[in-house]
Design a protein around this motif. Sequence first.
Motif, PDB file in Angstrom:
ATOM      1  N   LYS A  12      -2.659  -8.674  -5.227  1.00 58.46           N
ATOM      2  CA  LYS A  12      -2.903  -8.143  -6.576  1.00 58.46           C
ATOM      3  C   LYS A  12      -2.286  -6.964  -7.040  1.00 58.46           C
ATOM      4  CE  LYS A  12      -4.895  -7.037 -10.210  1.00 58.46           C
ATOM      5  NZ  LYS A  12      -4.397  -7.386 -11.763  1.00 58.46           N
ATOM      6  N   TRP A  13      -2.592  -5.874  -6.396  1.00 56.29           N
ATOM      7  CA  TRP A  13      -2.427  -4.463  -6.635  1.00 56.29           C
ATOM      8  C   TRP A  13      -1.181  -4.266  -6.632  1.00 56.29           C
ATOM      9  CZ3 TRP A  13      -5.571  -3.222 -10.067  1.00 56.29           C
ATOM     10  CH2 TRP A  13      -6.858  -3.626 -10.272  1.00 56.29           C
ATOM     11  N   ARG A  14       0.025  -5.060  -6.487  1.00 61.11           N
ATOM     12  CA  ARG A  14       1.482  -4.529  -6.486  1.00 61.11           C
ATOM     13  C   ARG A  14       1.612  -4.429  -8.112  1.00 61.11           C
ATOM     14  NH1 ARG A  14       5.268  -8.257  -6.559  1.00 61.11           N
ATOM     15  NH2 ARG A  14       3.762 -10.009  -6.709  1.00 61.11           N
ATOM     16  N   ARG A  49       0.068   8.604 -22.024  1.00 58.66           N
ATOM     17  CA  ARG A  49      -1.193   7.753 -22.636  1.00 58.66           C
ATOM     18  C   ARG A  49      -2.592   7.809 -21.912  1.00 58.66           C
ATOM     19  NH1 ARG A  49      -1.663   4.371 -27.021  1.00 58.66           N
ATOM     20  NH2 ARG A  49      -2.405   2.524 -25.796  1.00 58.66           N
ATOM     21  N   ARG A  50      -2.309   8.378 -20.616  1.00 52.93           N
ATOM     22  CA  ARG A  50      -3.516   8.253 -19.739  1.00 52.93           C
ATOM     23  C   ARG A  50      -4.278   9.710 -19.936  1.00 52.93           C
ATOM     24  NH1 ARG A  50      -5.304   5.957 -14.757  1.00 52.93           N
ATOM     25  NH2 ARG A  50      -6.862   7.646 -13.706  1.00 52.93           N
ATOM     26  N   TYR A  51      -3.213  10.709 -20.074  1.00 50.49           N
ATOM     27  CA  TYR A  51      -3.918  12.070 -20.118  1.00 50.49           C
ATOM     28  C   TYR A  51      -4.410  12.193 -21.853  1.00 50.49           C
ATOM     29  CZ  TYR A  51      -0.757  12.663 -16.321  1.00 50.49           C
ATOM     30  OH  TYR A  51      -0.123  12.664 -14.888  1.00 50.49           O
ATOM     31  N   LEU A  74      -7.905   7.920  -2.823  1.00 52.54           N
ATOM     32  CA  LEU A  74      -8.045   6.393  -2.506  1.00 52.54           C
ATOM     33  C   LEU A  74      -7.823   5.477  -3.633  1.00 52.54           C
ATOM     34  CD1 LEU A  74      -8.858   4.960   0.167  1.00 52.54           C
ATOM     35  CD2 LEU A  74     -11.407   5.438  -0.592  1.00 52.54           C
ATOM     36  N   GLY A  75      -6.482   4.854  -3.577  1.00 53.49           N
ATOM     37  CA  GLY A  75      -5.964   3.963  -4.549  1.00 53.49           C
ATOM     38  C   GLY A  75      -5.482   4.463  -5.806  1.00 53.49           C
ATOM     39  N   PRO A  76      -4.376   5.249  -5.549  1.00 52.98           N
ATOM     40  CA  PRO A  76      -3.872   5.939  -6.600  1.00 52.98           C
ATOM     41  C   PRO A  76      -3.099   5.172  -7.868  1.00 52.98           C
ATOM     42  CG  PRO A  76      -2.546   6.214  -5.067  1.00 52.98           C
ATOM     43  CD  PRO A  76      -3.609   5.657  -4.442  1.00 52.98           C
ATOM     44  N   GLY A  77      -2.946   3.886  -7.652  1.00 54.78           N
ATOM     45  CA  GLY A  77      -2.077   3.263  -8.377  1.00 54.78           C
ATOM     46  C   GLY A  77      -0.606   3.736  -8.743  1.00 54.78           C
ATOM     47  N   LEU A  78      -0.361   3.983  -9.858  1.00 57.58           N
ATOM     48  CA  LEU A  78       0.899   4.819 -10.173  1.00 57.58           C
ATOM     49  C   LEU A  78       0.829   6.320 -10.092  1.00 57.58           C
ATOM     50  CD1 LEU A  78       2.263   2.288 -12.748  1.00 57.58           C
ATOM     51  CD2 LEU A  78       2.580   2.015 -10.387  1.00 57.58           C
ATOM     52  N   CYS A  95      -3.443   7.914  -0.875  1.00 57.28           N
ATOM     53  CA  CYS A  95      -3.462   6.813   0.145  1.00 57.28           C
ATOM     54  C   CYS A  95      -3.759   5.393  -0.789  1.00 57.28           C
ATOM     55  CB  CYS A  95      -4.979   6.896   0.839  1.00 57.28           C
ATOM     56  SG  CYS A  95      -5.174   8.671   1.480  1.00 57.28           S
ATOM     57  N   ASP A  96      -3.107   4.365  -0.407  1.00 59.56           N
ATOM     58  CA  ASP A  96      -2.897   3.002  -0.997  1.00 59.56           C
ATOM     59  C   ASP A  96      -2.790   2.040  -0.138  1.00 59.56           C
ATOM     60  OD1 ASP A  96      -2.874   2.701  -4.322  1.00 59.56           O
ATOM     61  OD2 ASP A  96      -2.734   0.866  -2.896  1.00 59.56           O
ATOM     62  N   ILE A  97      -3.185   0.859  -0.607  1.00 52.09           N
ATOM     63  CA  ILE A  97      -3.120  -0.270   0.315  1.00 52.09           C
ATOM     64  C   ILE A  97      -1.526  -1.077  -0.051  1.00 52.09           C
ATOM     65  CG2 ILE A  97      -5.261  -0.911   0.750  1.00 52.09           C
ATOM     66  CD1 ILE A  97      -5.099  -3.097  -1.350  1.00 52.09           C
ATOM     67  N   VAL A 141     -11.575   9.091  -5.736  1.00 54.48           N
ATOM     68  CA  VAL A 141     -11.782   7.614  -5.685  1.00 54.48           C
ATOM     69  C   VAL A 141     -11.532   7.102  -7.269  1.00 54.48           C
ATOM     70  CG1 VAL A 141     -12.536   5.635  -4.627  1.00 54.48           C
ATOM     71  CG2 VAL A 141     -12.842   7.935  -3.731  1.00 54.48           C
ATOM     72  N   PHE A 142     -10.697   6.474  -7.769  1.00 55.90           N
ATOM     73  CA  PHE A 142     -10.560   6.142  -9.150  1.00 55.90           C
ATOM     74  C   PHE A 142     -10.385   4.781  -9.284  1.00 55.90           C
ATOM     75  CE2 PHE A 142      -9.708   6.659 -13.630  1.00 55.90           C
ATOM     76  CZ  PHE A 142     -10.141   7.813 -14.028  1.00 55.90           C
ATOM     77  N   GLY A 143     -11.416   4.126  -9.447  1.00 55.24           N
ATOM     78  CA  GLY A 143     -11.462   2.825  -9.803  1.00 55.24           C
ATOM     79  C   GLY A 143     -10.849   1.767  -8.725  1.00 55.24           C
ATOM     80  N   SER A 144     -10.869   2.010  -7.393  1.00 58.45           N
ATOM     81  CA  SER A 144     -10.490   1.325  -6.402  1.00 58.45           C
ATOM     82  C   SER A 144     -10.954   0.623  -5.483  1.00 58.45           C
ATOM     83  CB  SER A 144      -9.081   2.280  -5.773  1.00 58.45           C
ATOM     84  OG  SER A 144     -10.159   3.154  -5.066  1.00 58.45           O
ATOM     85  N   ILE A 145     -11.834   1.349  -4.781  1.00 58.50           N
ATOM     86  CA  ILE A 145     -12.508   0.459  -3.840  1.00 58.50           C
ATOM     87  C   ILE A 145     -13.766  -0.331  -4.207  1.00 58.50           C
ATOM     88  CG2 ILE A 145     -11.768   1.841  -1.663  1.00 58.50           C
ATOM     89  CD1 ILE A 145     -14.310   2.997  -1.715  1.00 58.50           C
ATOM     90  N   LYS A 155     -16.595   0.531   5.273  1.00 58.52           N
ATOM     91  CA  LYS A 155     -15.831   1.032   6.377  1.00 58.52           C
ATOM     92  C   LYS A 155     -14.693   2.043   6.154  1.00 58.52           C
ATOM     93  CE  LYS A 155     -13.955  -1.431  10.530  1.00 58.52           C
ATOM     94  NZ  LYS A 155     -12.856  -0.345  10.738  1.00 58.52           N
ATOM     95  N   GLU A 156     -14.084   1.778   5.104  1.00 54.56           N
ATOM     96  CA  GLU A 156     -13.226   2.472   4.593  1.00 54.56           C
ATOM     97  C   GLU A 156     -13.330   3.925   4.048  1.00 54.56           C
ATOM     98  OE1 GLU A 156     -11.069   0.177   1.886  1.00 54.56           O
ATOM     99  OE2 GLU A 156      -9.286   1.766   1.575  1.00 54.56           O
ATOM    100  N   ALA A 157     -14.493   3.995   3.369  1.00 59.21           N
ATOM    101  CA  ALA A 157     -15.080   5.112   2.859  1.00 59.21           C
ATOM    102  C   ALA A 157     -15.667   6.140   3.896  1.00 59.21           C
ATOM    103  CB  ALA A 157     -16.008   4.875   1.589  1.00 59.21           C
TER     104      ALA A 157
HETATM  105  C1  LIG Z   1      -7.276  -0.512 -10.780  1.00 57.88           C
HETATM  106  S1  LIG Z   1      -6.107   0.397  -9.950  1.00 57.88           S
HETATM  107  C2  LIG Z   1      -6.388   2.018 -10.304  1.00 57.88           C
HETATM  108  C3  LIG Z   1      -5.184   2.896  -9.912  1.00 57.88           C
HETATM  109  C4  LIG Z   1      -5.525   4.341 -10.451  1.00 57.88           C
HETATM  110  N1  LIG Z   1      -6.366   5.234  -9.717  1.00 57.88           N
HETATM  111  C5  LIG Z   1      -5.499   4.463 -11.754  1.00 57.88           C
HETATM  112  O1  LIG Z   1      -6.813   4.884 -12.187  1.00 57.88           O
HETATM  113  O2  LIG Z   1      -4.634   4.179 -12.575  1.00 57.88           O
HETATM  114  C6  LIG Z   1      -6.581   0.073  -8.030  1.00 57.88           C
HETATM  115  C7  LIG Z   1      -5.841   0.952  -7.399  1.00 57.88           C
HETATM  116  O3  LIG Z   1      -6.450   0.870  -5.900  1.00 57.88           O
HETATM  117  C8  LIG Z   1      -5.777   0.258  -4.904  1.00 57.88           C
HETATM  118  N2  LIG Z   1      -6.704  -0.254  -4.085  1.00 57.88           N
HETATM  119  C9  LIG Z   1      -7.482  -1.585  -4.076  1.00 57.88           C
HETATM  120  N3  LIG Z   1      -7.985  -2.031  -3.097  1.00 57.88           N
HETATM  121  C10 LIG Z   1      -7.937  -0.725  -2.291  1.00 57.88           C
HETATM  122  C11 LIG Z   1      -8.843  -0.403  -0.891  1.00 57.88           C
HETATM  123  N4  LIG Z   1      -9.541  -1.138  -0.294  1.00 57.88           N
HETATM  124  N5  LIG Z   1      -8.415   0.947  -0.609  1.00 57.88           N
HETATM  125  C12 LIG Z   1      -7.670   1.761  -1.091  1.00 57.88           C
HETATM  126  N6  LIG Z   1      -6.995   1.642  -2.433  1.00 57.88           N
HETATM  127  C13 LIG Z   1      -7.052   0.059  -2.736  1.00 57.88           C
HETATM  128  C14 LIG Z   1      -4.819  -0.536  -5.546  1.00 57.88           C
HETATM  129  O4  LIG Z   1      -3.623  -0.736  -4.715  1.00 57.88           O
HETATM  130  C15 LIG Z   1      -4.504   0.069  -6.854  1.00 57.88           C
HETATM  131  O5  LIG Z   1      -3.704   1.417  -6.488  1.00 57.88           O
END
Ligand SMILES: C[S@@+](CC[C@H](N)C(=O)[O-])C[C@H]1O[C@@H](n2cnc3c(N)ncnc32)[C@H](O)[C@@H]1O
Length: 392
Positions: A12-14, A49-51, A74-78, A95-97, A141-145, A155-157
């Motif tokens: 999904k998160w590609r 746009r984000r800023y 954790l989970g930086p997206g782009l 750190c991303d998956i 951790v911004f909207g990721s786990i 476990k991850e956290a």
């Molecule tokens: C909704 S996006 C948010 C991206 C970014 N933080 C932002 O605000 O634009 C979710 C991100 O979390 C990553 N992600 C999803 N599950 C994750 C996990 N279990 N551990 C770490 N990263 C994860 C995804 O690959 C993606 O980069």
Amino acid sequence: MATPTLAAYREKWREAPRGSDADGRVFSTDLLAMADDAFLAAWQQMAARRYAGEVGWLGPLYFDTFRGKNVAELGPGLGYDGVRFAEHGAHWTFCDIVPDNLAVIRRITTLKGLSDRVHFHLIGDDLSFDALPRDFDAIWVFGSIHHVPFEIARKEALDLLGHLKPGGRWMELVYPRERWLREGAPPFEQWGKLTDGERTPWAEWHDIEKVRRRLFPAPLRTLLDFEFCSHNYRWFDMVYAAERPFRAEDHDVALLSRRANLLQAPVTLNRGARRQWLGPGVVCAPGLFAPSAGIDLGPSMRAVTGAAKGLPGFAVDIECRVGRGAVGIGLVDANGAYLPDAEASVEEGPDSRLVTLRAVGTGVPAKLVVRNLRASGRSIFHLVSATLRPAN
Ligand SMILES: C[S@@+](CC[C@H](N)C(=O)[O-])C[C@H]1O[C@@H](n2cnc3c(N)ncnc32)[C@H](O)[C@@H]1O
């Protein structure tokens, strides 16, 4: 239990968010296929746009906090947040998956001349962060786990938390329960499709107690906890309040869990009737603030203090479902006075709520009490479980 594979989430998160809620998502692989100029321009446009958008205020709020500091994300997206903070002097570890998300950020930071301030960690199915240093000042951790089920996220956290300095910060953006309710309280497998698009396997609401449970038994002090953007988001900023880096083996988690359900005593209702605490729904007495149930904590307290000396305080974890109206669940002292900040209100809703009441440095709780919070009627509640434990 074998570690569940992250394959569905990687797939999904590609596809990571563009700069604003309203802009949808883009495949990181497609960005990587662009020539440098076009790639940089596309990324800059999304970042701008984000800023300027819903969460842009986080930059000015934390630029000074992070300057010269080491932060793991954790989970930086782009990478909008980390790149912006690195431009303001932070050292950032992404750190991303998803390998291609990290590849986009690596390329952007190289083009921007930030390579010496950034590091990368691809999270494997072992959910381990062993390769990272153990002295981060903050974890972002911004909207990721919240996009993986609770046990995976926990476990991850907990592993990553072991890389945070004492006094370091855990900062997190989540989707609040109010948003989940507004969208019809769907199962979490379905909710992700509403929040983040058709291909999303999971989205789970969080509040501060759920985040604390995910990090339990780490001691955390809340600095900020608020919703914004019409209940679309919730922001937490917490301090890891310990003298040493977190190691699960330092905490006797097994002992703590053996103390579960110490509060299975019968409850005395205010009209004299006796009901089983963990039994069927209890109908509150009529009237706002009418006391409706109470339980003596004495016996449980003696069991807990007997097992652990010199406690800083106590916490009671409660799982409660409110079928009608709203109730306040609180801790009172031996004189019946509420302890400071030790009442939670639970509203009628489709799910059980987890709440934790704390009494740390505030006096000893003598009773757990429930009162009606609906002036216009008699609320109905069901306490599924209650656990007394040492506070952390
Ligand atoms: C909704 S996006 C948010 C991206 C970014 N933080 C932002 O605000 O634009 C979710 C991100 O979390 C990553 N992600 C999803 N599950 C994750 C996990 N279990 N551990 C770490 N990263 C994860 C995804 O690959 C993606 O980069």
